[in-house]
Design a protein around this motif. Structure first.
Motif, PDB file in Angstrom:
ATOM      1  N   ALA A 230       0.817  -1.210   0.000  1.00  0.00           N
ATOM      2  CA  ALA A 230       0.000   0.000   0.000  1.00  0.00           C
ATOM      3  C   ALA A 230       0.851   1.261   0.000  1.00  0.00           C
ATOM      4  CB  ALA A 230      -0.930   0.001   1.212  1.00  0.00           C
ATOM      5  N   THR A 231       1.997   1.196   0.673  1.00  0.00           N
ATOM      6  CA  THR A 231       2.831   2.396   0.817  1.00  0.00           C
ATOM      7  C   THR A 231       3.997   2.447  -0.159  1.00  0.00           C
ATOM      8  OG1 THR A 231       4.014   1.256   2.608  1.00  0.00           O
ATOM      9  CG2 THR A 231       2.271   2.797   3.239  1.00  0.00           C
ATOM     10  N   GLY A 232       4.034   1.533  -1.142  1.00  0.00           N
ATOM     11  CA  GLY A 232       5.107   1.590  -2.133  1.00  0.00           C
ATOM     12  C   GLY A 232       5.222   2.959  -2.786  1.00  0.00           C
ATOM     13  N   PRO A 233       4.144   3.493  -3.374  1.00  0.00           N
ATOM     14  CA  PRO A 233       4.216   4.835  -3.962  1.00  0.00           C
ATOM     15  C   PRO A 233       4.483   5.919  -2.924  1.00  0.00           C
ATOM     16  CG  PRO A 233       2.343   3.612  -4.843  1.00  0.00           C
ATOM     17  CD  PRO A 233       2.868   2.814  -3.686  1.00  0.00           C
ATOM     18  N   VAL A 234       4.010   5.698  -1.696  1.00  0.00           N
ATOM     19  CA  VAL A 234       4.211   6.683  -0.625  1.00  0.00           C
ATOM     20  C   VAL A 234       5.696   6.883  -0.343  1.00  0.00           C
ATOM     21  CG1 VAL A 234       3.881   7.106   1.847  1.00  0.00           C
ATOM     22  CG2 VAL A 234       1.969   6.282   0.454  1.00  0.00           C
ATOM     23  N   PHE A 235       6.417   5.784  -0.196  1.00  0.00           N
ATOM     24  CA  PHE A 235       7.834   5.910   0.127  1.00  0.00           C
ATOM     25  C   PHE A 235       8.627   6.476  -1.050  1.00  0.00           C
ATOM     26  CE2 PHE A 235       6.675   2.988   3.563  1.00  0.00           C
ATOM     27  CZ  PHE A 235       7.275   3.652   4.621  1.00  0.00           C
ATOM     28  N   CYS A 236       8.223   6.145  -2.261  1.00  0.00           N
ATOM     29  CA  CYS A 236       8.876   6.771  -3.417  1.00  0.00           C
ATOM     30  C   CYS A 236       8.735   8.284  -3.343  1.00  0.00           C
ATOM     31  CB  CYS A 236       8.273   6.248  -4.726  1.00  0.00           C
ATOM     32  SG  CYS A 236       8.686   4.531  -5.106  1.00  0.00           S
ATOM     33  N   TYR A 237       7.541   8.755  -3.039  1.00  0.00           N
ATOM     34  CA  TYR A 237       7.295  10.194  -2.952  1.00  0.00           C
ATOM     35  C   TYR A 237       8.091  10.814  -1.794  1.00  0.00           C
ATOM     36  CZ  TYR A 237       4.576  14.555  -3.224  1.00  0.00           C
ATOM     37  OH  TYR A 237       4.190  15.878  -3.370  1.00  0.00           O
ATOM     38  N   LEU A 238       8.082  10.139  -0.642  1.00  0.00           N
ATOM     39  CA  LEU A 238       8.826  10.666   0.503  1.00  0.00           C
ATOM     40  C   LEU A 238      10.317  10.753   0.210  1.00  0.00           C
ATOM     41  CD1 LEU A 238       7.052   8.793   3.439  1.00  0.00           C
ATOM     42  CD2 LEU A 238       6.961  11.245   2.964  1.00  0.00           C
ATOM     43  N   HIS A 239      10.862   9.714  -0.431  1.00  0.00           N
ATOM     44  CA  HIS A 239      12.286   9.713  -0.752  1.00  0.00           C
ATOM     45  C   HIS A 239      12.618  10.788  -1.794  1.00  0.00           C
ATOM     46  CE1 HIS A 239      12.300   6.138   1.544  1.00  0.00           C
ATOM     47  NE2 HIS A 239      12.196   5.247   0.584  1.00  0.00           N
ATOM     48  N   GLN A 240      11.858  10.794  -2.874  1.00  0.00           N
ATOM     49  CA  GLN A 240      12.219  11.633  -4.016  1.00  0.00           C
ATOM     50  C   GLN A 240      11.797  13.087  -3.848  1.00  0.00           C
ATOM     51  OE1 GLN A 240      10.750   8.136  -6.788  1.00  0.00           O
ATOM     52  NE2 GLN A 240      11.494   9.787  -8.053  1.00  0.00           N
ATOM     53  N   ILE A 241      10.581  13.312  -3.425  1.00  0.00           N
ATOM     54  CA  ILE A 241      10.038  14.669  -3.414  1.00  0.00           C
ATOM     55  C   ILE A 241      10.213  15.352  -2.063  1.00  0.00           C
ATOM     56  CG2 ILE A 241       8.010  16.093  -3.854  1.00  0.00           C
ATOM     57  CD1 ILE A 241       9.129  14.551  -6.305  1.00  0.00           C
ATOM     58  N   VAL A 242       9.804  14.688  -0.984  1.00  0.00           N
ATOM     59  CA  VAL A 242       9.833  15.341   0.332  1.00  0.00           C
ATOM     60  C   VAL A 242      11.269  15.447   0.851  1.00  0.00           C
ATOM     61  CG1 VAL A 242       9.010  15.268   2.711  1.00  0.00           C
ATOM     62  CG2 VAL A 242       7.477  14.597   0.844  1.00  0.00           C
ATOM     63  N   SER A 243      11.893  14.299   1.135  1.00  0.00           N
ATOM     64  CA  SER A 243      13.264  14.341   1.635  1.00  0.00           C
ATOM     65  C   SER A 243      14.258  14.719   0.538  1.00  0.00           C
ATOM     66  CB  SER A 243      13.644  12.983   2.236  1.00  0.00           C
ATOM     67  OG  SER A 243      12.898  12.738   3.405  1.00  0.00           O
ATOM     68  N   GLY A 244      13.926  14.395  -0.710  1.00  0.00           N
ATOM     69  CA  GLY A 244      14.802  14.791  -1.814  1.00  0.00           C
ATOM     70  C   GLY A 244      14.971  16.289  -1.904  1.00  0.00           C
ATOM     71  N   LEU A 268       1.416  14.559  -1.232  1.00  0.00           N
ATOM     72  CA  LEU A 268       1.691  13.142  -1.473  1.00  0.00           C
ATOM     73  C   LEU A 268       0.388  12.383  -1.760  1.00  0.00           C
ATOM     74  CD1 LEU A 268       3.930  10.906   0.812  1.00  0.00           C
ATOM     75  CD2 LEU A 268       1.755  10.103  -0.066  1.00  0.00           C
ATOM     76  N   LEU A 269      -0.604  12.557  -0.899  1.00  0.00           N
ATOM     77  CA  LEU A 269      -1.848  11.811  -1.067  1.00  0.00           C
ATOM     78  C   LEU A 269      -2.638  12.288  -2.284  1.00  0.00           C
ATOM     79  CD1 LEU A 269      -3.020  11.310   2.627  1.00  0.00           C
ATOM     80  CD2 LEU A 269      -1.866   9.693   1.123  1.00  0.00           C
ATOM     81  N   ASP A 270      -2.520  13.555  -2.621  1.00  0.00           N
ATOM     82  CA  ASP A 270      -3.158  14.044  -3.846  1.00  0.00           C
ATOM     83  C   ASP A 270      -2.540  13.364  -5.071  1.00  0.00           C
ATOM     84  OD1 ASP A 270      -4.825  16.057  -5.409  1.00  0.00           O
ATOM     85  OD2 ASP A 270      -2.809  16.563  -6.108  1.00  0.00           O
ATOM     86  N   THR A 271      -1.223  13.239  -5.068  1.00  0.00           N
ATOM     87  CA  THR A 271      -0.531  12.551  -6.169  1.00  0.00           C
ATOM     88  C   THR A 271      -0.928  11.077  -6.212  1.00  0.00           C
ATOM     89  OG1 THR A 271       1.354  14.062  -6.042  1.00  0.00           O
ATOM     90  CG2 THR A 271       1.743  11.926  -7.071  1.00  0.00           C
ATOM     91  N   ILE A 276      -4.048   6.134  -8.272  1.00  0.00           N
ATOM     92  CA  ILE A 276      -5.056   5.113  -7.985  1.00  0.00           C
ATOM     93  C   ILE A 276      -6.127   5.063  -9.064  1.00  0.00           C
ATOM     94  CG2 ILE A 276      -6.947   4.566  -6.384  1.00  0.00           C
ATOM     95  CD1 ILE A 276      -5.060   5.285  -4.099  1.00  0.00           C
ATOM     96  N   GLU A 277      -6.353   6.171  -9.751  1.00  0.00           N
ATOM     97  CA  GLU A 277      -7.323   6.183 -10.841  1.00  0.00           C
ATOM     98  C   GLU A 277      -6.978   5.159 -11.921  1.00  0.00           C
ATOM     99  OE1 GLU A 277     -10.195   7.946 -11.234  1.00  0.00           O
ATOM    100  OE2 GLU A 277      -9.930   8.564  -9.149  1.00  0.00           O
ATOM    101  N   TYR A 278      -5.710   4.787 -11.999  1.00  0.00           N
ATOM    102  CA  TYR A 278      -5.256   3.833 -13.019  1.00  0.00           C
ATOM    103  C   TYR A 278      -4.880   2.485 -12.413  1.00  0.00           C
ATOM    104  CZ  TYR A 278      -5.092   7.830 -16.174  1.00  0.00           C
ATOM    105  OH  TYR A 278      -5.436   8.907 -16.947  1.00  0.00           O
ATOM    106  N   GLU A 432      -6.098   2.746   5.571  1.00  0.00           N
ATOM    107  CA  GLU A 432      -7.360   3.357   5.981  1.00  0.00           C
ATOM    108  C   GLU A 432      -7.809   4.389   4.946  1.00  0.00           C
ATOM    109  OE1 GLU A 432      -9.397   2.879   8.666  1.00  0.00           O
ATOM    110  OE2 GLU A 432      -8.211   1.124   9.225  1.00  0.00           O
ATOM    111  N   TRP A 433      -6.880   5.202   4.502  1.00  0.00           N
ATOM    112  CA  TRP A 433      -7.197   6.232   3.495  1.00  0.00           C
ATOM    113  C   TRP A 433      -7.666   5.587   2.190  1.00  0.00           C
ATOM    114  CZ3 TRP A 433      -4.147   7.148  -1.017  1.00  0.00           C
ATOM    115  CH2 TRP A 433      -4.560   8.259  -1.776  1.00  0.00           C
ATOM    116  N   MET A 434      -6.994   4.523   1.776  1.00  0.00           N
ATOM    117  CA  MET A 434      -7.395   3.835   0.553  1.00  0.00           C
ATOM    118  C   MET A 434      -8.775   3.206   0.698  1.00  0.00           C
ATOM    119  SD  MET A 434      -3.773   2.084  -0.621  1.00  0.00           S
ATOM    120  CE  MET A 434      -4.329   1.684  -2.274  1.00  0.00           C
TER     121      MET A 434
END
Length: 474
Positions: A230-244, A268-271, A276-278, A432-434
């Motif tokens: 569930a959090t695979g895309p989440v951690f990508c975003y955290l690594h690349q965009i937030v902490s990056g 992150l959740l908006d992205t 998820i639409e796809y 929960e969000w999903m």
């Protein structure tokens, strides 16, 4: 962070028998563990006398003395390669024999076994473990040797998060890169008219729409029944965009300057919602194994995984050979910001209780030679860390990542410093969000739970700051 290390990764035996026995938390170059080989040393040279009066042997590797060193690892799949390297060293230095021993592979069992060996005074002279804050803790407690002057560091790619440093000195070096991102079925993309790898988020959404229009209704596969899936895309975003963009993001959370319930996570959740639409609508009921089965059957074009999964998928469906690529998650607004996720995996250190510190350092230099680092990486389908190492063996799926690594265009894993327990909470909250919970509720819960975990460990922030200071990050 000593308390974090003790509470999370070490068994009681290690705490009582090994770290408590050190008795000198500020002396990174001293150690004692109850064994006849352990000694207190006041310098980085490895000379000194233990409690029983024995002296560490400063004999160099090219002497006539018979020297036996042990090398401990939890990576059983690389034992043959390690032994080949050490047999070659022995051929050049007939008086030096290096014996490979296998310790348990799980972190808890590994450290328990290492603890027992240190206490008994027969720990491996050289050992591999994990690239994280444990290195700093080992150094602080005098359990590993200062290896700064070996010159190994000068041969390596950039170390962006120096977990291997304590008070400006090096105590470990990494062996290879680990990566995280998307596995992309290029055959499905090409069939839909996608001719180039997407590098921005807009390109990515456009490509997924093209793939959908070509007949693959759900081009993105998410196995959200599992929290990690569930959090695979989440951690990508955290690594690349937030902490990056802001390597100090987590520190600012601890200081109260940032929040889990802030614009970073909302972005992150908006992205994620757009992705998820796809994605498969049954994601919360899909487990990782069945996700791989679907992907191997060509039912999806994108899946968050490590590059090593490429081989698994090709074994499941040999027709996929040469058609799968590992790509960084294309989350960026601009192509020039495009970076990959790559961080160090294993670390190698020398035990401070070794009888032959100078010989062990020479073996370590040989271990990190250009040729030998390539051998190790190839055995694990990984990327070498030594500049100039041969990368011709690297799988087709990873070839596009090599130029990014050469240019230093990579970000590391952001979660290695977080308070223990927060990752599991994060996974549950994302699920929960999903499942329909509101963004406001999920992020409020995430912030509350993080605050609870930090307050339950009142020394965490102080020790976090000490860690940053000892790594030179202030």
């Amino acid at each position: 962070m000593k308390k974090r290390l003790l509470a999370v990764l070490f068994t009681g035996a290690f705490v009582v028998s090994t770290l408590a026995a050190c008795g000198n938390d500020s002396g990174a170059n001293s150690s004692s563990g109850g064994g006849t080989e352990q000694q207190e040393s006041g310098s980085n040279t490895g000379s000194g006398t233990d409690e029983g009066g024995d002296t560490q042997n400063s004999t160099p590797a090219d002497s006539d003395e018979e020297i036996v060193l042990t090398f401990g690892t939890g990576n059983s799949e690389t034992v043959d390669v390690y032994q080949e390297i050490f047999d070659n060293y022995h051929a050049e230095h007939p008086n030096v024999t290096i014996e490979v021993s296998v310790l348990p592979s799980s972190s808890a069992d590994f450290y328990s076994a290492l603890s027992a060996k240190m206490t008994a005074g027969d720990a491996p002279d050289i050992f591999t473990y994990w690239w994280d804050t444990n290195i700093n803790n080992f150094a602080r407690n005098g359990l590993i040797l200062d290896i700064t002057d070996t010159g190994i560091r000068d041969t390596m790619r950039e170390i962006k998060k120096p977990y291997n440093q304590y008070e400006g000195r090096d105590y470990a070096y990494p062996t290879q890169f680990s990566m995280w991102g998307l596995i992309y079925n290029t055959e499905l993309g090409e069939a839909a008219g996608v001719t180039e790898t997407p590098k921005t988020f807009d390109e990515f959404l456009d490509d997924m729409q093209k793939i959908r229009d070509s007949g693959i209704e759900y081009p993105f596969i998410i196995p959200a029944k599992d929290g990690s899936g569930a959090t695979g895309p989440v951690f990508c975003y955290l690594h690349q965009i937030v902490s990056g963009d802001n390597p100090d993001f987590y520190y600012q959370i601890l200081l109260g300057e940032k929040s889990w319930d802030g614009p970073e996570w909302r972005g992150l959740l908006d992205t994620y919602a757009q992705i998820i639409e796809y994605a498969n609508p049954d994601s919360l009921g899909l487990d990782p194994d069945n996700a791989l089965t679907r992907f191997a059957r060509g039912e999806g074009a994108f899946l968050v995984q490590s590059p090593s999964t490429v081989k698994t998928l090709q074994e499941m469906n040999p027709d996929l050979a040469g058609k799968l690529k590992y790509i960084p998650f294309p989350l960026y607004d601009n192509e020039e910001d495009y970076e990959t996720i790559a961080d160090f995996d294993n670390a190698v250190s020398i035990w401070s209780g070794t009888k032959y510190p100078e010989a062990a350092k020479d073996v370590l230099k040989y271990f990190f030679s250009v040729e030998n680092n390539a051998k190790q990486a190839e055995s694990r389908n990984a990327i070498p860390v030594i500049n100039g190492a041969d990368t011709s063996f690297v799988d087709f799926s990873l070839q596009d990542q090599l130029p990014l690594l050469e240019e230093g265009k990579y970000v590391g894993f952001s979660e290695r410093e977080w308070v223990p327990g927060i990752k599991d909470i994060m996974k549950a909250q994302v699920q929960e969000w999903m499942g329909g919970e509101s963004v406001d509720t999920v992020l409020s819960n995430l912030q509350k739970e993080h605050t609870r975990l930090v307050e339950a460990d009142p020394d965490f922030i102080t020790e976090f700051e000490q860690l940053r200071s000892s790594m030179g990050l202030d």
